[in-house]
Write an enzyme that holds these catalytic residues in place. Structure first.
Site, PDB file in Angstrom:
ATOM      1  N   GLY A 191     -94.087 -25.006  17.697  1.00 50.48           N
ATOM      2  CA  GLY A 191     -94.102 -25.274  16.327  1.00 50.48           C
ATOM      3  C   GLY A 191     -95.871 -25.772  16.208  1.00 50.48           C
ATOM      4  CG  HIS A 238     -92.047 -33.132  13.276  1.00 49.41           C
ATOM      5  ND1 HIS A 238     -91.091 -33.740  12.864  1.00 49.41           N
ATOM      6  CD2 HIS A 238     -92.539 -33.169  14.164  1.00 49.41           C
ATOM      7  CE1 HIS A 238     -89.952 -33.894  14.041  1.00 49.41           C
ATOM      8  NE2 HIS A 238     -91.615 -33.466  14.904  1.00 49.41           N
ATOM      9  CD  GLU A 239     -95.671 -32.025  14.606  1.00 45.16           C
ATOM     10  OE1 GLU A 239     -95.790 -32.529  15.898  1.00 45.16           O
ATOM     11  OE2 GLU A 239     -95.043 -30.775  14.601  1.00 45.16           O
TER      12      GLU A 239
HETATM   13  N1  TYR Z   1     -93.559 -32.767  19.996  1.00 45.69           N
HETATM   14  C1  TYR Z   1     -93.279 -31.598  19.035  1.00 45.69           C
HETATM   15  C2  TYR Z   1     -92.587 -31.615  18.172  1.00 45.69           C
HETATM   16  O1  TYR Z   1     -93.180 -32.697  17.437  1.00 45.69           O
HETATM   17  C3  TYR Z   1     -92.817 -29.731  19.884  1.00 45.69           C
HETATM   18  C4  TYR Z   1     -93.527 -29.723  21.006  1.00 45.69           C
HETATM   19  C5  TYR Z   1     -92.682 -29.681  22.370  1.00 45.69           C
HETATM   20  C6  TYR Z   1     -94.478 -28.816  20.888  1.00 45.69           C
HETATM   21  C7  TYR Z   1     -92.979 -29.304  23.138  1.00 45.69           C
HETATM   22  C8  TYR Z   1     -95.007 -28.126  22.605  1.00 45.69           C
HETATM   23  C9  TYR Z   1     -94.083 -28.199  23.209  1.00 45.69           C
HETATM   24  O2  TYR Z   1     -94.893 -28.103  24.929  1.00 45.69           O
HETATM   25  O3  TYR Z   1     -92.162 -31.356  18.031  1.00 45.69           O
END
Ligand code: TYR
Length: 899
Positions: free
Chosen positions: A269, A305-306
């Site tokens: 996402g 979320h981010e």
């Molecule tokens: N950490 C990201 C999240 O906000 C998710 C993510 C994980 C995105 C691995 C890309 C990836 O390759 O959930």
């Protein structure tokens, strides 16, 4: 090349118990990129020192698909060796800091895995979580090594006018030959999985905001030039996120500049890289013409979320990847709370909760009962990419939610504050978080029960809670007895009892909430009580209960468990009509529907003599639909039958065709018997005035859409052409994507002949809109199967000029919509669906193992299938397993399924 093959052939299991602190620390990293799609040159200058707490040993740096040109220590050449994919340096200085310089090249244009540095639509992007940084340079690619980064990007100025990396832009200028450069310095230390760079032709929507402390910040949303008109909502969501985190948790934005960049090619996402979040376009771009209400809501929650990761994940990160839920479970909890807090009406909060629980139960419960079951904090993995799961994310969020339930909302905020006081700037564990929340609330049930509570982190599987109620009329007491158990999961045969917070209340036959008295000499505790279960079996007795009550147990879904209670239909109807808790009100309707579905499936092996929904249920649905005060969004949830996947989970042996037939028959019955009510619902909810994606008007559109869907379905059997005609008209005239797509789906799913011209028109209207075309593909691949037409249609869609297997969104829109989201069409008696699945898994694995491994999971539950499905699925799995050079990603999923 040989080395690469060797390394990928040797899959090793990584174990949490084997964790040891890094032998070296990397203090600073200076990266210089000469960006070129075919051959990008990366100069990596690091300062390192030994970790004095670890016995002296060689320095091991991870790499993957890199061409190594040069290694210098303190400016001088040195000897090194390769051990698989690792670069090993011995004889390093014993004392003090030293400088290590590594020069490598890589080929972003060939990077179809989309991990590391890659090209999408002629721009450069990176993805480093979990282990992508090693595809950019040799590094100690583990989250507990946190360093200060400065990054210089050099590229052709005409092709790549925008050059971005984490932190602050400190310098930029022109170079010779039409090239230019930019230098970025990140003021915060970070693990390498949070590194990012972007270079390309992009434009930005900008907004300056002033925080509570008076500091100014620049917010930017970067997109391709044609997409500026779809950035307003993402920007507003970002502003809301900044305000919310400061207001609810006292966590301010710690950067002068916060950037979001959208790319069409992305495995997941979005990604929380420090100060430079990179997003799948699906979670950024929206306007009323191209995005649905659901898209708008998803964008708000993913942007949130981010952004929330900036504290929970980035300021405090994970010690190792087994702790992934430390940041993901907590951050999902935070984004769920954010979305709920943004709801203007309390009923919308409940709707959001129901939607979240629906995801948990249709995706996480099956995972927890299948071959990939793992604890929220796993003990081992082969490929960490396979552990970005609904268990880590959604169940992890439920675990955090239970903590909040046990310490209260303000207690939880105190826990967060203590967590940051203790661990800011560090890489820590799930235990550290739980301990902080408990320590901040020393008198809470959480503090008292912490070791037992933490079984939620260590034990996999969904607990089952069996409850029984006994009313003693003479004594006027009501006793609820509970017993809990948890099934065995791979590697965990025996489970210890969990701490299960059970929010409950009692409802009288007339629907009134009964006051709760736990001991006769005590005053009532109100009409809702939090019971904290800790034993395999225990009970609670309520006193002064004047009539036999209907228990409303697990209100708000206060714990991620399966609750068994032998409700009568009449009791469920009472809860559906009267419970004060909207979650349990909805749940009562689901239980009734589920009960009839299961009965029909069991009673009628040929699926034909199924009794169908009883009169009382249909009348109850009518009452909800016509209810004068309930929200449209809530009505839409109640009137949506449990999904085929959820129904299948309740059965020991699953014939997906029968599940599909029974559910369709139930839908047709609701369509027919509530015809006049659906007409009323459509007519009274269809007009919205000017479009806004707020919860209230989204709810009205959702209900109108559901009504139209039922009306077209009813028209199917009656050969009525009025409603399909109206649906077509609405499809043509709609001024927003939600109404347009709902009308189109009503035609497509009912199999009406107008679906064809509508689909053609939709395609020509949105030719240039990737995200809308994804919807067009997904709708056809997810279409209700009547006579096996969907699979040939899917194969034809894959030959369409707009299909591209390398683009994850497009691959998902066709292949996943069919294999993972359309069980009635996928599980074919002739096994052709499984053959298709195995072909696609194998093909995708050569392009993008992460995406392939997700698809591989479509057969997770094959052991539950009835014949002939089970044998056919087994054959398909074996066919995939037989391929010698599978990726670790797919190999792990398939071997677990076959184990
Ligand atoms: N950490 C990201 C999240 O906000 C998710 C993510 C994980 C995105 C691995 C890309 C990836 O390759 O959930």
């Amino acid at each position: 090349m040989l080395q690469l093959l060797e390394a990928s052939g040797a899959a090793t299991t990584v174990r949490r118990a084997d964790y040891s602190a890094p032998a070296f620390w990397i203090d600073t990293v200076a990266l210089t990129f000469d960006l070129d799609p075919a051959k990008t040159r990366v100069l990596n200058k690091m300062t390192l020192r030994r970790n004095p707490e670890v016995p002296a040993q060689a320095l091991r740096l991870d790499g993957d698909e890199l061409n190594l040109a040069r290694v210098l220590i303190n400016g001088a050449g040195c000897s090194f060796k390769m051990d698989g994919n690792q670069l090993v340096l011995e004889n390093l200085p014993q004392e003090g800091a030293f400088e290590l310089e590594i020069f490598t090249t890589c080929a972003p244009i060939k990077n179809t895995k989309l991990m590391g540095l890659y090209v999408s639509n002629d721009s450069f992007f990176t993805q480093c979580e979990a282990e992508g940084f090693r595809r950019i340079t040799y590094f100690m690619d583990r989250p507990d090594v946190m360093a200060s980064y400065s990054v210089t990007l050099r590229a052709d100025k005409a092709k790549y006018p925008v050059l971005l990396s984490n932190g602050n832009l400190v310098e930029q200028g022109d170079l010779e030959d039409g090239r230019h450069f930019a230098r970025w310095v990140d003021p915060h230390k970070k693990p390498c999985y949070l590194f990012a760079l972007v270079a390309g032709k992009l434009v930005a929507r900008e907004q300056r905001i002033v925080a509570r402390n008076g500091k100014e910040h620049l917010l930017q949303v970067y997109v391709r030039p044609g997409d500026m008109d779809k950035t307003e909502h993402a920007m507003q969501s970002l502003i809301n996120s900044v305000i919310w985190d400061e207001a609810r948790f006292g966590l301010p934005l710690d950067l002068e500049r916060f950037m979001i960049v959208a790319t069409s090619d992305f495995n997941m996402g979005a990604m929380e890289n420090k100060g430079l979040n990179i997003f799948n376009t699906k979670y950024v771009l929206a306007n009323q013409a191209t995005a649905t209400d659901v898209d708008f809501a998803n964008i708000e929650s993913v942007v949130g979320h981010e952004y929330f990761h900036n504290w929970t994940g980035n300021r405090i990160t994970c010690r190792d990847w087994f702790q992934l839920s430390l940041k993901e479970g907590l951050t999902v909890f935070r984004d769920q709370e954010f979305s709920m807090d943004l709801c203007a009406e309390p009923s919308a909060r409940a709707v959001k909760r129901i939607e979240d629980v629906r995801v948990l139960r249709t995706a996480q419960f099956p995972e927890d009962a299948g071959p990939m079951a793992h604890p929220v904090r796993p003990d081992s993995y082969i490929e960490i990419n396979n552990f970005y799961t609904v268990t880590i994310y959604e169940k992890g969020a439920e675990v955090v939610r239970m903590m909040q339930t046990l310490v209260g909302r303000s207690g939880f905020a105190k826990g967060m504050a203590l967590y940051f006081e203790r661990f800011d700037g560090q890489a820590v564990t799930c235990d550290d978080f739980a301990q902080a929340v408990a320590d901040a609330n020393p008198d809470s049930a959480l503090a008292k029960l912490l070791p037992q509570f933490k079984r939620w982190y260590s034990q996999a599987g969904t607990p089952r809670l069996q409850a029984r109620g006994d009313y003693n009329a003479a004594e006027r007491t009501y006793t609820l007895s509970f017993s809990q158990s948890c099934p065995a999961t791979p590697g965990q045969d025996n489970k210890e009892p969990f701490v299960i917070p059970v929010q409950l209340g009692l409802v009288g036959a007339s629907g009134a909430a009964l006051p709760l008295h736990i001991q006769s000499d005590l005053a009532s505790v109100g009409d809702s009580h939090l019971l904290v279960l800790t034993q395999a079996s225990e009970s609670i007795t309520f006193e002064n209960v004047n009539e036999e009550p209907v228990p409303s147990i697990l209100r708000g879904f206060s714990a991620p468990v399966i609750l068994d209670f032998d409700y009568t239909d009449a009791q469920l109807l009472t809860l559906l009509a009267h419970d004060h808790d909207p979650f349990n009100r909805w749940e009562a309707g689901q239980r009734l529907a589920l009960r009839s579905a299961i009965q029909s499936i069991v009673d009628s092996p040929d699926g034909i003599r199924a009794k169908g929904l009883n009169h009382a249920y249909v009348e109850a649905m009518r009452a909800v639909l016509r209810h004068p005060t309930l929200d449209a969004a809530f009505k839409e949830l109640v009137l949506t039958l449990p999904s085929e996947t959820y129904i299948a989970e309740q059965l020991d042996v699953v014939d997906p065709q029968r599940v599909h037939a029974v559910r369709e028959a139930m839908r047709e019955q609701l369509a027919r018997e509530l015809l006049a009510d659906w007409e009323w619902a459509f007519e009274t909810h269809k007009a919205n005035g000017s479009y806004r994606p707020d919860t209230l008007s989204s709810g009205r559109r959702a209900l109108a859409g559901l009504a139209l869907n039922y009306l077209c379905l009813a028209a199917r059997s009656s050969e009525d052409t009025v409603w399909p005609g109206k649906a077509y008209q609405r499809f043509k005239d709609a001024d927003n994507m939600t109404d347009r797509l709902n009308a189109l789906s009503a035609l497509v799913h009912s199999g009406h002949e107008l679906a064809k011209p509508a689909l053609a028109r939709f395609h020509s209207l949105f030719k240039g809109e990737e995200l809308v075309l994804d919807k067009w593909f997904a709708l056809q691949a997810g279409c209700c199967d009547r006579g096996g037409q969907v699979l040939p249609a899917v194969r034809a869609l894959m030959k369409h000029a707009d299909f591209n297997l390398k683009n994850p969104n497009r691959a998902r829109s066709v292949i996943f919509s069919y294999c993972s989201a359309n069980p009635g069409a996928f599980h074919r008696g002739d096994a052709a669906g499984y053959v298709f699945w195995s072909e696609q898994v194998l093909e995708l694995d050569t392009i993008n193992p992460q995406v392939a491994a997700r698809l591989a999971r479509a057969l997770d539950r094959w052991k539950k299938l009835a014949e002939p499905f089970k044998t056919a699925a087994h054959e398909a799995l074996k066919r995939v397993a037989a391929k010698a050079d599978l990726s670790n990603d797919v190999r792990e999923v398939i071997s677990r399924a076959l184990a």
